[in-house]
Design an enzyme around this catalytic site. Sequence first.
Site, PDB file in Angstrom:
ATOM      1  N   GLY A   1      43.223  52.023  33.800  1.00 11.51           N
ATOM      2  CA  GLY A   1      43.599  51.942  32.331  1.00 11.51           C
ATOM      3  C   GLY A   1      42.811  50.430  31.779  1.00 11.51           C
ATOM      4  O   GLY A   1      42.443  50.545  30.511  1.00 11.51           O
ATOM      5  N   ASN A   2      43.036  49.629  32.599  1.00  8.13           N
ATOM      6  CA  ASN A   2      42.545  48.360  32.133  1.00  8.13           C
ATOM      7  C   ASN A   2      41.089  48.230  32.158  1.00  8.13           C
ATOM      8  O   ASN A   2      40.431  47.608  31.254  1.00  8.13           O
ATOM      9  CB  ASN A   2      43.169  47.175  33.123  1.00  8.13           C
ATOM     10  CG  ASN A   2      44.517  47.047  32.918  1.00  8.13           C
ATOM     11  OD1 ASN A   2      45.073  46.926  31.868  1.00  8.13           O
ATOM     12  ND2 ASN A   2      45.358  47.160  33.895  1.00  8.13           N
TER      13      ASN A   2
ATOM     14  N   LYS B   1      48.616  56.574  38.540  1.00 10.32           N
ATOM     15  CA  LYS B   1      47.525  57.369  38.491  1.00 10.32           C
ATOM     16  C   LYS B   1      46.643  57.308  39.881  1.00 10.32           C
ATOM     17  O   LYS B   1      46.163  58.219  40.444  1.00 10.32           O
ATOM     18  CB  LYS B   1      46.205  57.292  37.718  1.00 10.32           C
ATOM     19  CG  LYS B   1      45.660  55.982  37.414  1.00 10.32           C
ATOM     20  CD  LYS B   1      44.312  55.896  37.774  1.00 10.32           C
ATOM     21  CE  LYS B   1      43.720  54.465  38.183  1.00 10.32           C
ATOM     22  NZ  LYS B   1      44.192  53.210  38.408  1.00 10.32           N
TER      23      LYS B   1
ATOM     24  N   LYS C   1      47.004  51.120  44.935  1.00  9.50           N
ATOM     25  CA  LYS C   1      45.692  51.578  45.278  1.00  9.50           C
ATOM     26  C   LYS C   1      45.364  51.661  46.793  1.00  9.50           C
ATOM     27  O   LYS C   1      45.157  52.486  47.123  1.00  9.50           O
ATOM     28  CB  LYS C   1      44.705  50.495  44.631  1.00  9.50           C
ATOM     29  CG  LYS C   1      44.598  50.675  43.200  1.00  9.50           C
ATOM     30  CD  LYS C   1      43.696  49.827  42.555  1.00  9.50           C
ATOM     31  CE  LYS C   1      43.954  49.328  40.887  1.00  9.50           C
ATOM     32  NZ  LYS C   1      44.649  50.511  40.231  1.00  9.50           N
TER      33      LYS C   1
HETATM   34  N1  LIG Z   1      45.667  41.663  46.749  1.00  9.14           N
HETATM   35  C1  LIG Z   1      45.048  41.788  45.739  1.00  9.14           C
HETATM   36  N2  LIG Z   1      43.798  42.063  45.431  1.00  9.14           N
HETATM   37  C2  LIG Z   1      42.859  42.247  44.473  1.00  9.14           C
HETATM   38  N3  LIG Z   1      43.703  42.300  43.360  1.00  9.14           N
HETATM   39  C3  LIG Z   1      45.060  42.216  43.268  1.00  9.14           C
HETATM   40  C4  LIG Z   1      45.444  41.871  44.187  1.00  9.14           C
HETATM   41  N4  LIG Z   1      47.017  41.838  43.814  1.00  9.14           N
HETATM   42  C5  LIG Z   1      47.142  42.198  42.657  1.00  9.14           C
HETATM   43  N5  LIG Z   1      45.804  42.344  42.196  1.00  9.14           N
HETATM   44  C6  LIG Z   1      45.570  42.622  40.587  1.00  9.14           C
HETATM   45  O1  LIG Z   1      45.479  44.001  40.584  1.00  9.14           O
HETATM   46  C7  LIG Z   1      44.647  44.286  39.335  1.00  9.14           C
HETATM   47  C8  LIG Z   1      44.361  45.686  39.617  1.00  9.14           C
HETATM   48  O2  LIG Z   1      45.261  46.557  39.403  1.00  9.14           O
HETATM   49  P1  LIG Z   1      45.439  47.254  37.713  1.00  9.14           P
HETATM   50  O3  LIG Z   1      45.572  46.181  36.706  1.00  9.14           O
HETATM   51  O4  LIG Z   1      46.881  47.845  38.036  1.00  9.14           O
HETATM   52  O5  LIG Z   1      44.160  48.011  37.766  1.00  9.14           O
HETATM   53  P2  LIG Z   1      43.743  49.356  36.994  1.00  9.14           P
HETATM   54  O6  LIG Z   1      44.389  49.258  35.512  1.00  9.14           O
HETATM   55  O7  LIG Z   1      42.270  49.169  36.671  1.00  9.14           O
HETATM   56  O8  LIG Z   1      44.168  50.555  37.756  1.00  9.14           O
HETATM   57  C9  LIG Z   1      43.394  43.317  39.579  1.00  9.14           C
HETATM   58  O9  LIG Z   1      43.058  42.942  38.310  1.00  9.14           O
HETATM   59  C10 LIG Z   1      44.075  42.176  40.132  1.00  9.14           C
HETATM   60  O10 LIG Z   1      44.816  41.102  39.049  1.00  9.14           O
HETATM   61  N1  LIG Z   2      49.163  55.598  34.833  1.00  6.56           N
HETATM   62  C1  LIG Z   2      48.533  54.735  35.334  1.00  6.56           C
HETATM   63  O1  LIG Z   2      48.623  54.482  36.602  1.00  6.56           O
HETATM   64  O2  LIG Z   2      47.797  53.798  34.427  1.00  6.56           O
HETATM   65  P1  LIG Z   2      46.960  52.687  34.697  1.00  6.56           P
HETATM   66  O3  LIG Z   2      46.064  52.826  36.027  1.00  6.56           O
HETATM   67  O4  LIG Z   2      46.302  52.062  33.540  1.00  6.56           O
HETATM   68  O5  LIG Z   2      48.107  51.592  35.320  1.00  6.56           O
END
Ligand SMILES: Nc1ncnc2c1ncn2[C@@H]1O[C@H](COP(=O)(O)OP(=O)(O)O)[C@@H](O)[C@H]1O
Ligand SMILES: NC(=O)OP(=O)(O)O
Length: 311
Positions: free
Chosen positions: A10-11, A212, A274
């Site tokens: 989402g980000n 997700k 992830k």
């Molecule tokens: N060990 C790590 N390695 C890489 N990123 C990390 C780690 N721990 C936390 N992060 C954070 O996780 C973020 C990605 O997760 P998130 O923002 O939930 O992603 P998305 O919305 O793309 O699914 C990265 O931008 C980073 O700030």
């Molecule tokens: N639902 C969900 O996991 O959204 P983000 O990836 O934006 O956190």
Amino acid sequence: MKKIVVALGGNAIQAEDNSAAAQQEAVRKTMKTVASMIESGNQVAITHGNGPQVGNLLLQQYKGASENNPAMPLDTISAMTQGSIGYWMQKALDDQFKFDNYPSQAVALVTQTIVESNDPAFEHPTKPIGPFYTFNEMQKQQIYHPDYTYKQDAGRGYRQVVPSPKPVKIINAPIIKNLLQNHFVPIAAGGGGIPVVVDHGRLKGVAGVIDKDFSAARMAEDISADELVILTTVDNAYLNYRKENQQAIGKVTVNELKQYLQEGQFAAGSMKPKIEAAIEFTEKTGKPTIITSLKNAAKLNDGVGTIVYNE
Ligand SMILES: Nc1ncnc2c1ncn2[C@@H]1O[C@H](COP(=O)(O)OP(=O)(O)O)[C@@H](O)[C@H]1O
Ligand SMILES: NC(=O)OP(=O)(O)O
């Protein structure tokens, strides 16, 4: 030809401003990358996050809501984000493929995901949604929304957190598989899917936001994908993230990742799910998972990102 599930954060799909125009423009750029994966002969099923969008829409519910025009509950808001993001993605892909180029058409599905009603996640909100706040901004928000919970999100600020139950079953998986087999491009399980429980033989929406990444792993398994690709904001998962000795993780085995997880290398609610999703998919299927940034997506064949193997 590979069958690939691409999970978009989402980000990663959010623009600088939250207008529909800006978000559509961000999605349009993202879909160019996805289109190139399809054009190189891969079957691609897309899933996407909705964290920023579902939280923003939740906040919008309170502006102008009244007894006759009440705020919508979280499961319905989740469906609304599948609709809006799915529409943006579908339109962008259809533009790429000149929209009447049957059968490469994209189709966004409103997808329900079954969760357990007694999932402990309902008692412990962890899923960050909506905008980032400074500590002071977060305190002001608490005055308006005393029932909301806020937590630090991976050192990037405070965000509202909601329960994030684990996906048990993506109800629409057979349809997703069918669409792929017929060369359509399904956009499915957006925001992890709308969380529903089975209650006296009927489906009932519940308040939560499924991660997700977990639903992407489940979807990839259900449709027998050859690869799970998780596209986010960072090029790799890192060891000692944001510390002086930060180190990018390249090729890595499931067992090595389990060890790093135990060491607490990945933040809950962001990179941790992830990593857990990658372990789940790759361990169960023996197929690789790649975690990398959207900008690296065009270079997937060059071995970019964190590539998880089952050895
Ligand atoms: N060990 C790590 N390695 C890489 N990123 C990390 C780690 N721990 C936390 N992060 C954070 O996780 C973020 C990605 O997760 P998130 O923002 O939930 O992603 P998305 O919305 O793309 O699914 C990265 O931008 C980073 O700030
Ligand atoms: N639902 C969900 O996991 O959204 P983000 O990836 O934006 O956190």
